[in-house]
Enzyme design. Structure first.
Site, mmCIF file in Angstrom:
data_model
loop_
_atom_site.group_PDB
_atom_site.id
_atom_site.type_symbol
_atom_site.label_atom_id
_atom_site.label_comp_id
_atom_site.label_asym_id
_atom_site.label_seq_id
_atom_site.Cartn_x
_atom_site.Cartn_y
_atom_site.Cartn_z
ATOM 1 N N THR A 138 -7.020 3.000 -21.466
ATOM 2 C CA THR A 138 -7.261 2.298 -20.211
ATOM 3 C C THR A 138 -8.667 2.645 -19.721
ATOM 4 O OG1 THR A 138 -6.451 4.105 -18.819
ATOM 5 C CG2 THR A 138 -4.816 2.496 -19.609
ATOM 6 N N LYS A 156 -2.092 15.665 -9.303
ATOM 7 C CA LYS A 156 -1.080 15.318 -10.302
ATOM 8 C C LYS A 156 -0.125 16.481 -10.561
ATOM 9 C CE LYS A 156 -1.954 10.996 -11.153
ATOM 10 N NZ LYS A 156 -0.933 9.964 -10.924
ATOM 11 N N ASN A 158 3.716 4.589 -10.266
ATOM 12 C CA ASN A 158 2.537 4.691 -11.123
ATOM 13 C C ASN A 158 1.225 4.635 -10.359
ATOM 14 O OD1 ASN A 158 0.901 4.174 -13.735
ATOM 15 N ND2 ASN A 158 0.531 2.314 -12.523
ATOM 16 N N TYR A 204 -8.469 16.006 -9.038
ATOM 17 C CA TYR A 204 -7.477 15.024 -9.497
ATOM 18 C C TYR A 204 -6.272 15.734 -10.108
ATOM 19 C CZ TYR A 204 -5.416 11.425 -12.543
ATOM 20 O OH TYR A 204 -4.552 10.584 -13.184
ATOM 21 N N ASP A 241 0.867 -1.169 0.000
ATOM 22 C CA ASP A 241 0.000 0.000 0.000
ATOM 23 C C ASP A 241 0.909 1.225 0.000
ATOM 24 O OD1 ASP A 241 -1.644 2.167 0.660
ATOM 25 O OD2 ASP A 241 -2.840 1.020 2.099
ATOM 26 N N VAL A 242 0.842 2.034 -1.060
ATOM 27 C CA VAL A 242 1.782 3.152 -1.180
ATOM 28 C C VAL A 242 1.540 4.251 -0.154
ATOM 29 C CG1 VAL A 242 2.219 2.746 -3.631
ATOM 30 C CG2 VAL A 242 0.412 4.362 -2.946
#
Length: 257
Positions: A197, A166, A93, A162, A66-67
């Site tokens: 994706t 980023k 990523n 979002y 889990d990052v």
């Protein structure tokens, strides 16, 4: 069977490797001779990616992590070194997009905090664990963070929150690159635009519907393929990019031009 030896003898770690761009990056490294460590929160998708990497002729290791947890990331790096002897390349990523389509005033607080935790804090914690290992190694290492074209030019309604996370990744990349180039660690970013994706699909949209929408939405007239994004990551990870430090390579078909 590998098709190139550009990364033979090197070990690449990819977070968020259970699907999408992360899986594509892992397979691209495998095709070019690297040992590949795939990481993510869910075991089954990771095992699928690991099997595909091995089918490509590369050695692989799958590690659940889990990052948002520093302990998990330290253990991930240690597992990589224990298994393959070094950590030469890391691709951060792992990321999420939640609350898509909502204006800022209506973004759910829990969704915002989750994006901050995974998209920003997760990259910071990963960088810390990776750099601490790489700076002890002869030759250092290379790190690529996956940001987003929305963080470069946030003009898509409903993606502001979002995009803010980023944009933070892009700034974090530049600062970390300068902090650690003297340690022999090169840090750069790739900012994909809409790619092939699930994340780029609108609610209820099919791939065919997305393709039609992209004819006018993207100057190139289509989404980027996962392979095209992976190619940018591999370039920044390679000796060909030895003098590239703190860059943010946008792969978006001209959307931010």
């Amino acid at each position: 069977m590998t098709t190139s030896t550009r990364f033979t003898g090197r070990t690449a770690l990819v977070t968020g490797a259970g699907s999408g761009i992360g899986r594509g990056i892992a397979l691209a490294f495998a095709a070019e001779g690297a040992n590949v460590v795939v990481a993510g929160r869910r075991r089954d998708p990771l095992d699928e990616t690991k099997a595909l990497v091995e089918q490509a002729g590369a050695k692989a290791l799958a590690v659940t992590a889990d990052v948002t947890r520093a302990d998990d990331l330290r253990a991930l790096v240690q597992a990589t070194v224990d298994h393959f002897g070094a950590l030469d390349i890391a691709v951060n990523n792992a990321g999420v997009l939640e609350g898509g389509g909502l204006p800022v005033a209506d973004v759910d607080e829990d969704a915002w905090r989750r994006m901050l935790d995974i998209n920003v804090t997760g990259v910071l914690l990963a960088l810390q664990a990776e750099v601490r290992q790489m700076r002890t190694q002869p030759g250092g290492g290379a790190i690529v963070n996956i940001a987003s074209r929305i963080g470069v030019h946030g003009r898509i309604p409903g993606t502001t929150a979002y995009g803010a996370t980023k944009a933070a990744v892009s700034i974090l990349t530049r600062g970390a690159a300068l902090d650690h180039i003297a340690d022999g660690v090169r840090i750069n970013a790739v900012s994909p635009g809409a790619s092939a994706t699930a994340m780029s699909l609108l609610p209820g949209e099919t791939a065919a519907g997305r393709a039609e929408r992209m004819k006018s939405a993207v100057p190139l007239g289509r989404v980027s393929t996962v392979e095209e994004v992976a190619a940018a990551v591999l370039y920044l990870s390679s000796d060909d990019a030895a003098s590239v430090v703190g860059a943010d390579l946008v792969v978006d078909g001209g959307s931010t031009a």
